[in-house]
Design an enzyme around this catalytic site. Structure first.
Site, PDB file in Angstrom:
ATOM      1  NE  ARG A 239      -4.388  -0.773  -0.153  1.00 26.15           N
ATOM      2  CZ  ARG A 239      -4.582  -1.734  -1.059  1.00 26.15           C
ATOM      3  NH1 ARG A 239      -3.614  -2.123  -1.862  1.00 26.15           N
ATOM      4  NH2 ARG A 239      -5.760  -2.299  -1.173  1.00 26.15           N
ATOM      5  CG  HIS A 287      -3.006   0.235  -6.756  1.00 26.98           C
ATOM      6  ND1 HIS A 287      -3.343   0.848  -5.582  1.00 26.98           N
ATOM      7  CD2 HIS A 287      -3.211  -1.093  -6.542  1.00 26.98           C
ATOM      8  CE1 HIS A 287      -3.736  -0.062  -4.701  1.00 26.98           C
ATOM      9  NE2 HIS A 287      -3.665  -1.258  -5.272  1.00 26.98           N
TER      10      HIS A 287
HETATM   11  P1  NDP Z   1      -2.435 -10.562   4.818  1.00 23.47           P
HETATM   12  O1  NDP Z   1      -3.364  -9.889   5.735  1.00 23.47           O
HETATM   13  O2  NDP Z   1      -2.591 -12.029   4.542  1.00 23.47           O
HETATM   14  O3  NDP Z   1      -0.923 -10.329   5.304  1.00 23.47           O
HETATM   15  C1  NDP Z   1      -0.482  -9.117   5.834  1.00 23.47           C
HETATM   16  C2  NDP Z   1       0.907  -9.328   6.392  1.00 23.47           C
HETATM   17  O4  NDP Z   1       1.404  -8.077   6.858  1.00 23.47           O
HETATM   18  C3  NDP Z   1       0.946 -10.300   7.575  1.00 23.47           C
HETATM   19  O5  NDP Z   1       2.101 -11.100   7.532  1.00 23.47           O
HETATM   20  C4  NDP Z   1       1.015  -9.342   8.768  1.00 23.47           C
HETATM   21  O6  NDP Z   1       1.643  -9.875   9.920  1.00 23.47           O
HETATM   22  C5  NDP Z   1       1.872  -8.237   8.183  1.00 23.47           C
HETATM   23  N1  NDP Z   1       1.710  -7.024   8.963  1.00 23.47           N
HETATM   24  C6  NDP Z   1       0.594  -6.284   9.154  1.00 23.47           C
HETATM   25  N2  NDP Z   1       0.848  -5.239   9.984  1.00 23.47           N
HETATM   26  C7  NDP Z   1       2.148  -5.334  10.319  1.00 23.47           C
HETATM   27  C8  NDP Z   1       2.997  -4.587  11.154  1.00 23.47           C
HETATM   28  N3  NDP Z   1       2.558  -3.506  11.833  1.00 23.47           N
HETATM   29  N4  NDP Z   1       4.276  -4.989  11.273  1.00 23.47           N
HETATM   30  C9  NDP Z   1       4.743  -6.072  10.616  1.00 23.47           C
HETATM   31  N5  NDP Z   1       3.987  -6.833   9.806  1.00 23.47           N
HETATM   32  C10 NDP Z   1       2.701  -6.481   9.660  1.00 23.47           C
HETATM   33  O7  NDP Z   1      -2.503  -9.751   3.446  1.00 23.47           O
HETATM   34  P2  NDP Z   1      -2.196 -10.238   1.955  1.00 23.47           P
HETATM   35  O8  NDP Z   1      -0.905 -10.962   1.945  1.00 23.47           O
HETATM   36  O9  NDP Z   1      -3.379 -10.905   1.371  1.00 23.47           O
HETATM   37  O10 NDP Z   1      -2.050  -8.822   1.224  1.00 23.47           O
HETATM   38  C11 NDP Z   1      -1.079  -7.896   1.664  1.00 23.47           C
HETATM   39  C12 NDP Z   1      -1.395  -6.510   1.133  1.00 23.47           C
HETATM   40  O11 NDP Z   1      -1.072  -6.431  -0.244  1.00 23.47           O
HETATM   41  C13 NDP Z   1      -2.880  -6.117   1.175  1.00 23.47           C
HETATM   42  O12 NDP Z   1      -3.223  -5.623   2.454  1.00 23.47           O
HETATM   43  C14 NDP Z   1      -2.962  -5.035   0.120  1.00 23.47           C
HETATM   44  O13 NDP Z   1      -2.785  -3.787   0.745  1.00 23.47           O
HETATM   45  C15 NDP Z   1      -1.781  -5.344  -0.810  1.00 23.47           C
HETATM   46  N6  NDP Z   1      -2.224  -5.703  -2.151  1.00 23.47           N
HETATM   47  C16 NDP Z   1      -1.849  -4.913  -3.209  1.00 23.47           C
HETATM   48  C17 NDP Z   1      -2.203  -5.244  -4.485  1.00 23.47           C
HETATM   49  C18 NDP Z   1      -1.749  -4.418  -5.628  1.00 23.47           C
HETATM   50  O14 NDP Z   1      -2.322  -4.515  -6.719  1.00 23.47           O
HETATM   51  N7  NDP Z   1      -0.726  -3.601  -5.472  1.00 23.47           N
HETATM   52  C19 NDP Z   1      -3.032  -6.423  -4.776  1.00 23.47           C
HETATM   53  C20 NDP Z   1      -3.348  -7.209  -3.611  1.00 23.47           C
HETATM   54  C21 NDP Z   1      -2.949  -6.847  -2.346  1.00 23.47           C
HETATM   55  P3  NDP Z   1       1.025 -11.154  10.702  1.00 23.47           P
HETATM   56  O15 NDP Z   1       1.307 -12.323   9.767  1.00 23.47           O
HETATM   57  O16 NDP Z   1       1.811 -11.210  11.937  1.00 23.47           O
HETATM   58  O17 NDP Z   1      -0.447 -10.888  10.863  1.00 23.47           O
HETATM   59  C1  OXD Z   2      -6.005  -5.124  -3.443  1.00 18.12           C
HETATM   60  C2  OXD Z   2      -5.524  -4.222  -4.494  1.00 18.12           C
HETATM   61  O1  OXD Z   2      -5.871  -4.802  -2.262  1.00 18.12           O
HETATM   62  O2  OXD Z   2      -5.806  -4.475  -5.682  1.00 18.12           O
HETATM   63  O3  OXD Z   2      -6.532  -6.199  -3.789  1.00 18.12           O
HETATM   64  O4  OXD Z   2      -4.827  -3.253  -4.177  1.00 18.12           O
END
Ligand code: NDP
Ligand code: OXD
Length: 324
Positions: A239, A287
């Site tokens: 993000r 994005h």
């Molecule tokens: P998940 O919720 O499965 O994973 C999030 C990860 O981030 C977890 O490992 C979590 O830790 C970690 N995390 C969250 N907060 C913190 C913190 N404060 N410190 C350290 N680690 C942290 O999400 P996804 O893997 O499904 O997706 C990740 C992100 O990718 C989404 O939230 C979205 O914003 C982004 N995204 C972007 C896309 C794009 O097109 N650019 C497409 C799809 C997603 P823990 O394992 O300990 O909970």
């Molecule tokens: C998502 C994205 O969060 O596309 O899935 O950014």
């Protein structure tokens, strides 16, 4: 009719989505659930008391709160930060997109940009423009360490693919994780050790109050610069609010970063006057690292609605206290 029975009977589906896929979602939802059952914002009309489920992507804040019998909200993406910022979001389960299709698409972006760095593609493209035939030393992937911030559904998938290509992979998450072949770190206490190992930093973090502005100059200076990758690199497909654009530019200028591939930005679209657009060592994408295929997501939504109607708990729900 009592309030409870009105809620039971509310089974219409509201679609409120921004973007080029909104029409496709409308078509797919109508085909899957029947046109009578689907209402598409902003033409949905009243009453909203018939709405049991809302499928949203960057929908206007306040819209879900107008549906008194809402049973669940389906976020049409993985990151639900826009939805969670709604100050009057009803207290119903919020389901986010989780699917191998989405992980695969984001991982393609990650692998692409790791390999662009690793194989010096920017340098060879510049040489080609000048007609220069010159090979440079090429380290093995096993000499390079990629650090993944965010070891969630997508981060773990990308880690597996990078491991299969032979890279050393380290990972950092909020809580402790065990991922085969990946050295893991967690929390504030693990961050510096993770950064000191990392040459190519891949961010797959959600936007939360805790991650906002994390990718700043102080953090980027802690990356390993003297490894086989030939400098430190940043790839952000998580993000935009996690990064500080001006600090990335400063890190590139002072040499803390050798390059960056950025799919997300604090302000989107990236403003025309951002220096990132024209920086010679930055790759900007709009994005689009990964969108789940709408056909797959609509089937997932149907599966989850069927669970809800059988009284089973919904899967892949957001934990509102964690913010993701
Ligand atoms: P998940 O919720 O499965 O994973 C999030 C990860 O981030 C977890 O490992 C979590 O830790 C970690 N995390 C969250 N907060 C913190 C913190 N404060 N410190 C350290 N680690 C942290 O999400 P996804 O893997 O499904 O997706 C990740 C992100 O990718 C989404 O939230 C979205 O914003 C982004 N995204 C972007 C896309 C794009 O097109 N650019 C497409 C799809 C997603 P823990 O394992 O300990 O909970
Ligand atoms: C998502 C994205 O969060 O596309 O899935 O950014």
């Amino acid at each position: 009719m009592t309030r409870a029975s009105a809620a039971m009977q509310a089974d219409a589906i509201l679609l409120a989505a921004e973007g080029e896929q909104a029409e496709l979602y409308a078509r797919l939802l109508r085909a899957r659930f029947g046109a009578q059952r689907v209402r598409v914002w902003p033409q949905q009309g009243e009453p909203l008391s018939e709405i049991g489920y809302a499928c949203v992507w960057k929908a206007p804040h306040g819209l879900p709160a107008r549906c008194p019998n809402l049973k669940a909200i389906f976020n049409l993406g993985a990151g639900a930060d826009h939805l969670l910022a709604d100050p009057v979001l009803p207290d119903v389960p919020v389901v986010r997109a989780v699917h191998r299709d989405l992980s695969m698409r984001v991982s393609e972006y990650v692998v692409l940009h790791v390999l662009m760095v690793h194989r010096r593609q920017r340098l060879y493209a510049a040489q080609q423009r000048e007609g220069v035939w010159q090979a440079h030393a090429q380290p093995g992937a096993n000499e390079v360490t990629v650090g993944i911030m965010g070891l969630g559904y997508i981060g773990q998938h990308a880690a597996g693919l990078l491991r299969a290509l032979g890279f050393n992979v380290v990972g950092w998450s909020r809580t402790q994780k065990s991922v085969p072949g990946v050295e893991t770190f967690h929390g504030d206490a693990g961050l510096d050790a993770f950064l000191a190992r990392t040459e190519i930093l891949v961010c797959l973090l959600p936007a939360t109050p805790q991650t906002e502005g994390l990718l700043n100059l102080a953090l980027l200076r802690k990356l390993r610069r003297d490894g086989a990758a030939g400098g430190a690199f940043l790839i952000n497909a998580g993000r935009g609010r996690v990064q500080v654009d001006a600090d990335i530019v400063a890190a590139l200028e002072e040499g803390a970063l050798a390059g960056a591939a950025l799919d997300v930005f604090p302000v989107e679209p990236l403003p025309a006057d951002s220096p990132l657009w024209r920086h010679p060592r930055v790759t900007v994408t709009p994005h689009n690292a990964g969108d789940i295929a709408p056909e797959i997501l609509v089937e997932e939504i149907a599966r989850q609605i069927a669970r809800c109607e059988r009284g089973l708990p919904l899967e892949n729900t957001i934990d509102r206290t964690r913010g993701y």
